[in-house]
Design a protein around this motif. Sequence first.
Motif, short mmCIF file in Angstrom:
data_model
loop_
_atom_site.label_atom_id
_atom_site.label_comp_id
_atom_site.label_asym_id
_atom_site.label_seq_id
_atom_site.Cartn_x
_atom_site.Cartn_y
_atom_site.Cartn_z
N GLU A 76 -111.65 24.48 0.89
CA GLU A 76 -112.68 23.63 0.33
C GLU A 76 -112.60 22.57 -0.44
O GLU A 76 -113.23 21.53 -0.78
N SER A 77 -111.02 21.78 -0.31
CA SER A 77 -110.48 20.74 -0.88
C SER A 77 -109.35 20.40 -0.25
O SER A 77 -108.46 21.13 0.17
N LEU A 78 -109.24 19.02 0.01
CA LEU A 78 -107.87 18.55 0.31
C LEU A 78 -107.02 17.70 -0.60
O LEU A 78 -105.87 17.00 -0.28
N GLN A 79 -107.56 17.88 -1.61
CA GLN A 79 -107.05 17.17 -2.79
C GLN A 79 -105.36 17.35 -3.08
O GLN A 79 -104.59 16.66 -3.29
N ASN A 80 -104.89 18.70 -2.75
CA ASN A 80 -103.57 19.09 -3.09
C ASN A 80 -102.86 19.34 -1.52
O ASN A 80 -101.95 20.01 -1.53
N PHE A 81 -103.27 18.69 -0.60
CA PHE A 81 -102.66 18.84 0.84
C PHE A 81 -101.25 18.46 0.62
O PHE A 81 -100.98 17.23 0.00
N PRO A 82 -100.29 19.09 1.23
CA PRO A 82 -98.85 18.79 1.28
C PRO A 82 -98.68 17.63 1.89
O PRO A 82 -99.12 17.35 2.98
N TYR A 83 -97.31 17.01 1.58
CA TYR A 83 -96.80 15.87 2.28
C TYR A 83 -96.06 16.53 3.62
O TYR A 83 -95.05 17.48 3.39
N LEU A 84 -96.59 16.28 4.58
CA LEU A 84 -95.95 16.63 6.00
C LEU A 84 -95.95 15.32 6.89
O LEU A 84 -96.61 14.96 7.84
N PRO A 85 -94.62 14.72 6.58
CA PRO A 85 -94.52 13.47 7.26
C PRO A 85 -94.05 13.59 8.78
O PRO A 85 -94.43 12.66 9.42
N ASN A 86 -93.91 14.87 9.27
CA ASN A 86 -93.35 14.76 10.77
C ASN A 86 -94.81 15.62 11.44
O ASN A 86 -94.64 15.85 12.79
N LEU A 87 -95.88 15.88 10.82
CA LEU A 87 -96.87 16.45 11.29
C LEU A 87 -97.84 15.68 12.35
O LEU A 87 -97.84 14.38 12.06
N VAL A 88 -98.05 16.23 13.71
CA VAL A 88 -98.59 15.50 14.76
C VAL A 88 -100.02 15.84 14.90
O VAL A 88 -100.98 15.27 15.50
N ARG A 89 -100.31 17.38 14.66
CA ARG A 89 -101.62 18.23 15.01
C ARG A 89 -102.11 18.76 13.85
O ARG A 89 -101.08 19.67 13.37
#
Length: 117
Positions: free
Chosen positions: A6-19
């Motif tokens: 329902e929210s992306l406000q607390n989306f984690p830091y994922l520095p290597n995510l590509v997809r």
Amino acid sequence: GNCGVESLQNFPYLPNLVRLDLCGNNFKGADLVHLISRVPKLEEIYLNNNDITSYEEISPLKEIKELKVITLSDTFLSEEDDYKDQLFSMFPGLENLDFEDREGNPVSLSSDVTEED
């Protein structure tokens, strides 16, 4: 996808995510701003079937320089007459929008998995 987000406000830091598959959730398009500093290497994002209504809502994604694939089908935004032209103009590095290239040709996704004999 389809996780009831329902929210992306607390989306984690994922520095290597590509997809990133966020299709079929319940967040508002304005929440996309929360992603730009948290997924700097993102190449593919799947946003279809979400409450995304305007170009302004997705414009923060322009800051993710590696972004090559976006899906926005089944959103209010995808119903706009100039939708595809606008998106390819907004994202110069975009190669695949809703599984089509700039000319409207079908594009299949490449798999990171290869078979060995």
